[in-house]
Write an enzyme that holds these catalytic residues in place. Structure first.
Site, short mmCIF file in Angstrom:
data_model
loop_
_atom_site.label_atom_id
_atom_site.label_comp_id
_atom_site.label_asym_id
_atom_site.label_seq_id
_atom_site.Cartn_x
_atom_site.Cartn_y
_atom_site.Cartn_z
N PHE A 174 -5.74 5.00 0.91
CA PHE A 174 -4.83 3.87 0.76
C PHE A 174 -4.99 3.29 -0.64
CE2 PHE A 174 -5.28 4.08 5.35
CZ PHE A 174 -3.98 3.84 5.79
N TYR A 218 0.82 -1.21 0.00
CA TYR A 218 0.00 0.00 0.00
C TYR A 218 0.86 1.26 0.00
CZ TYR A 218 1.18 0.68 4.93
OH TYR A 218 1.86 0.90 6.11
#
Length: 499
Positions: free
Chosen positions: A284, A212
């Site tokens: 994210f 991420y």
């Protein structure tokens, strides 16, 4: 007015000034300076002002206009930068985070969030701000920059704020909006890439490995798994991560890329954490590498099976096979093809991970299959340093090339025919009543070479023979006597009789 330390504040053209000044101020701009000469008839005339202005005096004024407004003015908004993408704008009851420089009309700075190095965080449209700012922030996009000019009656009015802002001051705010959300917001999911083949989607209780990049709404990066060169590994739906991520990771496929936008009440709240400011919306961008469930077993997909497939692999068989080993995302870990030789094992002997022992069961020569092994049946949480990541699901594409049938479980040597009734005497070639390891080894080798006996395939001859000899040498003196010597089936019978 300089001596008094305060500006002169007045409405123009309403008889609140001498006639000459009422005329002289018309048409002035803020920060304009004028020298005004007013004859007595437009000033205080033949009477003057006792003790201050004599009769028939011509008056000279050096005027600098600081501020001006009209009672009919409204908030003025000038946008000088707006992002190309604006999926959402500020509405009443939204919570916003913004930076600003606050000046008067003449450009004098009275306040700046930039100087404090902290955003101004507030609700919009519910009375937490001066009315003009409540209006001026509406309709803004994250990243937008605008100048908001507010007349005093929509700001701090006649009294000012008692500190930096005087009474009747117009205010100018140069604002950049960094963040906005509503307390009623849930997470937002934007799919960026979903693989065509998605046999399974993540569920509560699954264990995920994903990469991420974590940013704020304005694009500021606060964390990245890529920079650590290691995936983030966690259970989903069980409270191991923030609530918004727990929800956002459900229903993903292996290889999927998605953007998860998380409001602060599902993120790090009003306090924030580390590089994450309080009340921040989090973004994210994730890439799911793999996932599994602790209850998963090995998954086997047969890709090719020969028409003649009667002899199937079982525990104890000696196998030779080729494989390609990869992660679920396709990353190649290892391949026997590149080494130019097969991988050889005794099935079920612990020479490979448990999942591979399971995946090679009931396979025939020439068969090709794909075996997917969850980490608890592979290399576990630790993985293999530099080779296999921790908690990784492994994919093996296997082709079985050769199978040598093993012996019954518990046997390292079996006879292919009848056993000689005088076996001990045959092994004891010098007939001294004792068999040494050398004699024993020589005899077993001769039986194997002649085809009368068979050793468990895949093991070192010397180790097997030594183990067999040690089992017969019951007193451990390095010699086997006729009393010690027993065949395995004889030992089993004796044990049964004793039971």
């Amino acid at each position: 007015s300089y001596d008094r330390g305060s500006t002169f504040n007045v409405f123009v053209g309403k008889g609140q000034l001498i006639a000459g000044m009422d005329k002289a101020l018309v048409g002035m701009c803020v920060n304009e300076r004028r020298f005004v000469k007013i004859p007595p008839k437009l000033a205080y005339g033949s009477e003057g002002v006792s003790g201050v202005i004599p009769p028939n005096a011509v008056l000279h004024f050096d005027v600098l206009l600081i501020d001006l407004w009209n009672s009919e003015d409204e908030v003025q908004v000038q946008t000088y930068f707006k992002p190309e993408k604006c999926p959402r704008t500020v509405q009443v009851s939204d919570f916003v985070r913004y930076h600003y420089n606050g000046t008067f009309l003449d450009g004098t700075l009275f306040d700046s969030s930039h100087n404090r190095m902290r955003t101004y965080d507030t609700y919009v449209g519910i009375g937490w701000l001066i009315p003009g700012m409540d209006q001026g922030l509406l309709g803004m996009c994250v990243g937008e920059k605008r100048i908001i000019t507010i007349p005093p009656f929509l700001a701090y009015g006649e009294e000012g704020d008692g500190k930096e802002i005087p009474g009747q001051a117009s205010l100018v705010f140069d604002v950049v909006l960094l963040d906005l959300h509503n307390p009623k917001d849930g997470i937002t999911i934007e799919n960026q890439h979903v693989p065509e083949s998605c046999e399974r989607r993540s569920q509560t209780g699954d264990f995920l490995r994903y990469h991420y990049n974590g940013t704020l709404l304005d694009g500021t990066l606060f964390d990245s798994s890529y920079s650590r060169n290691r995936t983030y590994d966690t259970y989903v739906g069980k409270g191991y991560v923030i609530a918004g991520m727990d929800e956002g990771l459900l229903g993903v496929c292996t290889g999927e890329k998605r953007r998860i936008i998380i409001p602060p009440h599902l993120g790090y709240g009003e306090e924030g954490r580390g590089k994450i400011p309080g009340s921040a919306v989090l973004v994210f961008d994730i890439h799911v590498v793999d996932f599994h469930n602790p209850s998963d077993s090995v998954s086997i997909t047969v890709n090719y099976k020969p028409s003649n497939c009667t002899v199937l692999s079982k525990k104890g068989d000696y196998l030779k096979y080729h494989y390609n080993a990869s992660l679920l995302d396709g990353t190649l870990l290892d391949s026997t093809h590149s080494l130019g030789k097969t991988y050889n094992i005794v099935l079920g002997s612990g020479q490979v991970v448990v999942g591979m022992d399971m995946g090679l069961q009931d396979m025939c020569v020439g068969e090709r299959r794909t075996v997917v092994i969850p980490p608890h049946l592979g290399y576990g949480e630790d993985g293999v340093e530099g080779e296999v990541p921790g908690s990784a699901v492994l994919v093996f594409d296997i082709e079985l090339l050769e199978l040598v049938s093993g012996l019954p479980e518990g046997y390292m040597f079996v006879w292919n025919g009848e056993v000689s009734p005088n076996l001990f005497e045959e092994i004891d070639q010098n007939h001294d009543g004792e068999v040494l390891l050398e004699e024993f080894s020589e005899y077993i080798r001769a039986q194997v070479d002649s085809g009368k006996g068979k050793l468990a395939p895949g093991f070192d001859f010397e180790k097997i023979v030594k183990n067999m000899f040690t089992n017969q040498d019951r007193d451990g003196n390095g010699k086997v006597t006729a009393e010690e010597f027993k065949l395995k089936d004889q030992e089993a019978k004796e044990e049964h009789d004793e039971l």
